[in-house]
Structures are given as C-alpha cells and as structure tokens.
Scaffold this active site. Structure first.
Site, PDB file in Angstrom:
ATOM      1  N   CYS A  72       0.857  -1.181   0.000  1.00 17.46           N
ATOM      2  CA  CYS A  72       0.000   0.000   0.000  1.00 17.46           C
ATOM      3  C   CYS A  72       0.897   1.236   0.000  1.00 17.46           C
ATOM      4  O   CYS A  72       1.811   1.329   0.814  1.00 17.46           O
ATOM      5  CB  CYS A  72      -0.903   0.002   1.235  1.00 17.46           C
ATOM      6  SG  CYS A  72      -1.859   1.525   1.383  1.00 17.46           S
ATOM      7  N   ASN A  96       0.420  -8.928  -0.585  1.00 16.16           N
ATOM      8  CA  ASN A  96      -0.438  -9.916   0.080  1.00 16.16           C
ATOM      9  C   ASN A  96       0.214 -11.282   0.001  1.00 16.16           C
ATOM     10  O   ASN A  96       1.054 -11.531  -0.859  1.00 16.16           O
ATOM     11  CB  ASN A  96      -1.770 -10.028  -0.677  1.00 16.16           C
ATOM     12  CG  ASN A  96      -2.758  -9.015  -0.200  1.00 16.16           C
ATOM     13  OD1 ASN A  96      -2.899  -7.972  -0.803  1.00 16.16           O
ATOM     14  ND2 ASN A  96      -3.431  -9.314   0.886  1.00 16.16           N
TER      15      ASN A  96
END
Ligand SMILES: CC(C)(COP(=O)([O-])OP(=O)([O-])OC[C@H]1O[C@@H](n2cnc3c(N)ncnc32)[C@H](O)[C@@H]1OP(=O)([O-])[O-])[C@@H](O)C(=O)NCCC(=O)NCCSC(=O)C[C@@](C)(O)CC(=O)[O-]
Length: 286
Positions: free
Chosen positions: A238, A247
């Site tokens: 992010c 992820n």
C-alpha cells in the site's frame, strides 16, 4: 467432500497500486484476463480513487472496459466516495469496496479523513449501491498494527467492522496492512470482531512482509473465516503503508489450503500461468 474456502484475487488492484513504474492498461488487462481463467469467483481489478493520490490506478475505467469477462467471475473495484462509486458503476464494476481503517493515523494518511468522517462518507455510497443492486464489501485496514499509531486495540477493529456490516456491507475484509501481525494478536482481534460480525461475513487480508501470513490464515480458519484475499505472485503493498510487502501469494495460499484439506476451486496450472504474467511485469520494472 472437503469444505470450500474462497480465495479472492486482489493482485490487479492491491498489487499494482504499489508498483514503482506506471503499468499500462494493456498490461493490466493481460494480467486480469489470465486470472479470469483460473477459477476465481471474484477478482479486484480497479480503484476509482484520486489519480493524484494513487497514480498507478489511473485508467481503471478503461481496464474494466477492455477485459474479457468470464461468466461466473465478479470484477470488483475500490471506491472511496460517491464520485468513485459513480465511476465504478459507469465502468461496469460488479462489486465495489469501501475502505476504512481501525487506526486514525492510517485513515488520515490514506484517505484524508478521520474514521468517523470516512464512515459518514460511505453511507450514501452504500445507499446508492443498494439502489442499483451492486454488492459492497468493506475493508478495515491496520487490524493489529498501524504505521503511524503503533499497536491497534481489538475493540477498535470490532467497532469499525461492526459499523460497516450494520451499514450494509455483505462482507468485511480485515487487513493486516503492514504484514506485521503476530498470530496471537490476530486471534485476539478476531475474538473481538466476532462479537459483532458473524464469521461467514468476514474475510482475511494478510500481507506477508514478515512471512507470517499463512500462520494468520490458519488462526482465522480456526475462528471460522472461510474467505481470504491473496495476490498473484505476491504482488503489492500500500502506498500509504511504508515497508509493507504484498499480500500472501495466491499460489502459496492455494497450496496451503489444499494441504489443510480445504477445496479452493482454482486450476493450479492456470494460476502459475497468471503468476508468470505478473512476474513479467516486475521484470519489465527492472
Ligand atoms: C479519498 C480521497 C479522494 C480524498 O482526497 P482529498 O484530497 O481529501 O479530497 P478532495 O475531495 O479534495 O479530492 C482531491 C482531488 O481528487 C479528486 N477526487 C476525489 N475523489 C475522487 C475519485 N473518487 N476519483 C478520482 N478523483 C477524485 C478531486 O476532484 C480532487 O481533484 P483536484 O480538484 O485536486 O483536481 C483521496 O484521499 C484518495 O483518493 N485516497 C485513496 C488512497 C488509496 O487508494 N490508498 C490505497 C488503497 S487502501 C489500501 O490499500 C488498504 C487495503 C484496502 O488494501 C486493505 C489493507 O491492506 O489494509
């Protein structure tokens, strides 16, 4: 028959939003088209946010317009406000997601609003989406750790998750945005959230910065969570969470679930082919 766990592919959004170079619409479409053949029921492909804040997500409308849609796959998009929702609807998103934070520091850094302001902003978004029959997912970021405020209390997560669910989100995805969560803290956080949101309406979203994402998936499975976000080839991070890695990769999550006796419904050879496309984007990155 073994129990089904759903993997939601978020690489084209959560992954590509953090890439250093500008990825073209054509490249994004190639990745989504490869993922569409894998067996995912949901792929998050777009983000209708300010291009000044996240330039990597520019062209999201074009991406949604150019992909080859496969029947049975829902193509989703992030929307921070009404403007984002209208753009996502126009582009044909099948599902949208609003995103809040459990910590004030991240909320301000990511969307320039307090937690309370962000929730107020989402109310009309949910009302309008309901009117047109588009399902809304809710994210809660920083469910154990915040890059600005430090440790996050389980009750703070439960409050925001409960609000999103009450507002009408069909699912609340709990994000370890930094990938720093220790399994015992994830367990405590889930204990608090489950007081307000039922397990069937929760998803786990674990970044893998310190290699603990699969342990956290295991804890969440133990708590009854049956939906997990993952990113092909582990793409991502992010832009407002410095140091966060991508992820958990969709490939390792699928292998982990299989070994644990769950069904995921993905075709592994096709997933590997999509991972090759994703790795090609990195290699082009230099
Ligand atoms: C929310 C805002 C817009 C507030 O931004 P702001 O500056 O407070 O608000 P604003 O209303 O003044 O808007 C600023 C500019 O953006 C425009 N604008 C306003 N809305 C939109 C829109 N929807 N689409 C396109 N443009 C928009 C608006 O028109 C204006 O343009 P200007 O007049 O300066 O030319 C901004 O903070 C923003 O876009 N933030 C998004 C940040 C982001 O995308 N972060 C990454 C995703 S969240 C995440 O990664 C976590 C998650 C979900 O993955 C889970 C996890 O891991 O934890």
């Amino acid at each position: 028959m073994s129990e089904r766990v759903e993997i939601v592919e978020v690489g084209p959004r959560d992954g590509l939003q953090n890439e250093a170079r500008a990825i073209s619409v054509t490249e994004k479409v190639r990745l989504v088209d490869a993922l569409s053949l894998v067996g995912f029921r949901r792929i998050e492909v777009a983000s209708f946010v300010s291009e000044k804040w996240v330039p990597q997500m520019a062209g999201s409308g074009e991406v949604l317009g150019a992909i080859t849609r496969v029947s049975g796959v829902r193509y989703g998009a992030l929307v921070p406000n009404m403007r984002g929702l209208e753009a996502a609807l126009k582009a044909g998103a099948d599902e949208v997601a609003v995103f809040a934070s459990a910590s004030e520091g991240f909320s301000q850094a990511n969307i320039n609003a307090s937690i309370a302001e962000s929730l107020e902003r989402f109310r009309p978004v949910l009302a309008r989406a309901r009117e047109v029959g588009v399902p809304v997912r809710g994210y809660v970021s920083c469910v154990t750790d915040c890059p600005y405020d430090g440790l996050v209390a389980p009750e703070a997560v439960a409050r925001v998750a409960g609000e999103l669910r009450t507002m009408g989100c069909f699912e609340v995805s709990l994000g370890d945005t930094l990938g720093r969560a220790a399994p015992e803290r994830v367990d405590a956080m889930l204990g608090a959230v489950l007081e307000r949101v039922e397990a069937r309406a929760l998803a786990g979203h674990f970044h893998d910065s310190f290699g603990r994402a699969l342990e956290n998936v295991s804890v969440a499975l133990g708590r009854g969570v049956r939906v997990f976000d993952a990113s092909v080839a582990g793409l991502g991070g992010c832009p407002y969470a410095p140091g966060a890695a991508g992820n958990v990769s969709s490939e390792s999550l699928a292998a982990f679930l299989e070994a644990a006796g769950f069904e995921h419904g993905l075709e592994i050879e096709r997933l590997r082919a999509a991972a090759d496309v994703a790795v090609g984007l990195w290699e082009a990155d230099g």
